[in-house]
Design an enzyme around this catalytic site. Structure first.
Site, mmCIF file in Angstrom:
data_model
loop_
_atom_site.group_PDB
_atom_site.id
_atom_site.type_symbol
_atom_site.label_atom_id
_atom_site.label_comp_id
_atom_site.label_asym_id
_atom_site.label_seq_id
_atom_site.Cartn_x
_atom_site.Cartn_y
_atom_site.Cartn_z
ATOM 1 N N HIS A 52 0.874 -1.187 0.000
ATOM 2 C CA HIS A 52 0.000 0.000 0.000
ATOM 3 C C HIS A 52 0.915 1.242 0.000
ATOM 4 O O HIS A 52 1.800 1.364 -0.836
ATOM 5 C CB HIS A 52 -0.949 -0.109 1.203
ATOM 6 C CG HIS A 52 -2.066 0.884 1.251
ATOM 7 N ND1 HIS A 52 -2.448 1.680 0.194
ATOM 8 C CD2 HIS A 52 -2.913 1.222 2.278
ATOM 9 C CE1 HIS A 52 -3.467 2.436 0.548
ATOM 10 N NE2 HIS A 52 -3.761 2.187 1.816
ATOM 11 N N HIS A 89 -2.104 -2.153 -9.684
ATOM 12 C CA HIS A 89 -3.152 -1.557 -8.847
ATOM 13 C C HIS A 89 -4.376 -2.456 -8.875
ATOM 14 O O HIS A 89 -4.691 -3.029 -9.916
ATOM 15 C CB HIS A 89 -3.528 -0.152 -9.354
ATOM 16 C CG HIS A 89 -4.242 0.650 -8.330
ATOM 17 N ND1 HIS A 89 -5.607 0.583 -8.167
ATOM 18 C CD2 HIS A 89 -3.776 1.499 -7.390
ATOM 19 C CE1 HIS A 89 -5.949 1.386 -7.172
ATOM 20 N NE2 HIS A 89 -4.865 1.951 -6.675
ATOM 21 N N ASP A 105 2.769 5.760 -6.562
ATOM 22 C CA ASP A 105 3.943 5.658 -5.693
ATOM 23 C C ASP A 105 5.256 5.587 -6.465
ATOM 24 O O ASP A 105 6.314 5.887 -5.912
ATOM 25 C CB ASP A 105 3.807 4.440 -4.773
ATOM 26 C CG ASP A 105 2.745 4.669 -3.720
ATOM 27 O OD1 ASP A 105 2.708 5.775 -3.167
ATOM 28 O OD2 ASP A 105 1.948 3.753 -3.459
#
Ligand code: SDX
Length: 385
Positions: free
Chosen positions: A227, A273, A326
């Protein structure tokens, strides 16, 4: 093996586990309360986005000014938390803590000093949301100061949210360009419907537990590298590739490194994702800003982005997997000189706005969140058999 429930979705994949008016995550768009993410990234400040998420509508100029003043007025920490953070250097260097752990503990302790900790009314929840939003950057800043062995850099009321965060972490007034990049990254990270940390917060809030407890749990969930921890892990992975292949971005060496990673069935951090299969809407926005910052900083940073782009191309060409937010975040925060273990705490400084909006929404229309599970243990047996 016996099962109690007829269907099961591992990881709750594809399950609609609630409803929300805060955010819509779709293949073709990411929308906060009706506004598309590219629109917000271009025109809204993080404070405006936080207000939008928490209150439900974009603020007028007067409402924004009042909101900013309230946030500035709440930046200070209780002396107990200030004292506790003085140990950050020792806890990180001599023990096993990382900044996300220290932030998690600090938020939990902030609850003890919040006069409305046990009040879950909408009004108290909004006031607590603002206090958390204001105080999390101060926790991050003071923690970094302590890790650096320096005195605390106190919040500066002349600076807005993003600028003040950078100021408190470094003791240097950031450039307008750095502030812009930080502000946009906070906008992009602010909210993402039922991601794992927000879902954690809603499960906690769904028991009618308090906002500080729910945010504490959400921070623990965000820390993991599957995450939010992926922004740190992505940068660590790029550093590993750089170490393995040397200073030049030799395409053959990059390809060999990637093929070895595929053979080893490694998860490449910052890629993939659960929802977005055709790309994360936030990633190209942050990538473009980060690359611009790298070009302004010099060759070393441009080469990092070149390497990242080569890795992205191989992932896409050979695995059809896109980077998530990210991946560019890791390269961007590195270019800004932010210490890697603070990348995920900065994610918290942003996502706390979304978490608090969800906690308030859960409290306002609550039903306990309690799914069933497929039992896979032994059949019934006797203790005294
Ligand atoms: C965030 O949910 C949110 O909204 C989260 C977030 C937010 O804003 O809140 O967007 C923020 O958490 C972004 C994600 C950060 N995590 C990472 O970058 C870690 C690396 N990514 C993966 O581990 C993975 O893609 C997840 C955890 C993000 C998603 O996991 P899923 O949905 O359970 O998918 P999966 O692991 O089952 O993967 C499906 C397939 C597998 O291949 P097969 O077994 O079917 O052959 O895709 C492959 C996976 O091996 N795959 C990857 C990969 N991601 C998926 N292979 C290599 N590297 C990867 N990163």
């Amino acid at each position: 093996m016996s099962t109690q429930t007829p269907t099961m979705a591992k990881g709750l994949d594809g399950v609609i586990a609630g409803e929300t008016a805060i955010c819509k995550v779709e293949q073709h768009a990411l929308i906060y309360r009706g506004y598309e993410i590219a629109d917000l990234a271009e025109y809204a400040s993080f404070e405006e986005v936080a207000y939008l998420l928490l209150v439900g509508e974009k603020p007028t100029a007067a409402q924004l000014e009042a909101f900013n003043d309230e946030l500035k007025g709440e930046r200070g920490l209780p002396s107990h938390v200030r004292d506790q953070l003085k140990n950050a250097g020792e806890l990180v260097k001599k023990h096993s803590a990382v900044p996300m752990d220290l932030l998690r503990t600090a938020v939990s302790v902030l609850g003890h000093f919040d006069p409305e900790c046990q009040d879950n009314s909408p009004e108290a929840n909004l006031r607590k949301s603002k206090r958390l939003l204001a105080k999390v950057p101060t926790v991050i800043g003071h923690m970094q100061n302590a890790i650096d062995g320096k005195d605390y850099v106190e919040p500066d009321d002349s600076l807005d949210h993003a600028a003040n965060l950078l100021w408190m972490m470094t003791g240097q007034k950031p450039s307008p360009e750095a502030v812009k990049v930080m502000d946009v990254s906070l906008v992009l990270y602010a909210e993402h419907d039922f991601n794992a940390s927000t879902f954690t917060a809603r499960v906690i809030a769904g028991t009618l537990s308090d906002m500080h407890g729910a945010v504490t749990g959400a921070i623990a969930a965000l820390k993991g590298p599957l995450h939010g921890g992926a922004n740190e892990a992505a940068m660590e992975m790029l550093a590993e590739i750089r170490k393995d292949i040397g200073p030049d971005n030799d395409p053959k060496k990059i390809q060999d490194w990637m093929h070895k990673a595929f053979e080893d069935k490694r998860k490449l951090m910052g890629f993939g994702h659960r929802v977005y299969k055709n790309g994360d809407h936030r990633a190209p926005i942050l990538h473009a800003l980060g690359r611009k910052a790298a070009e302004a900083r010099g060759e070393e940073f441009v080469k990092l982005f070149d390497l990242g782009e080569a890795v992205q191309k191989i992932m896409l060409d050979e695995k059809n997997i896109f980077p998530n937010v990210d991946f560019p975040c890791g390269m961007t925060y590195f270019t800004m000189g932010i210490p890697v273990p603070q990348y995920t705490p900065i994610f918290v400084a942003s996502r706390v706005s979304g978490w608090c909006a969800h906690i308030s929404e859960q409290h306002a229309n609550n039903r306990l969140i309690r799914p069933r599970v497929a039992y896979t243990g032994p059949d019934l047996r006797k203790w005294n058999a």
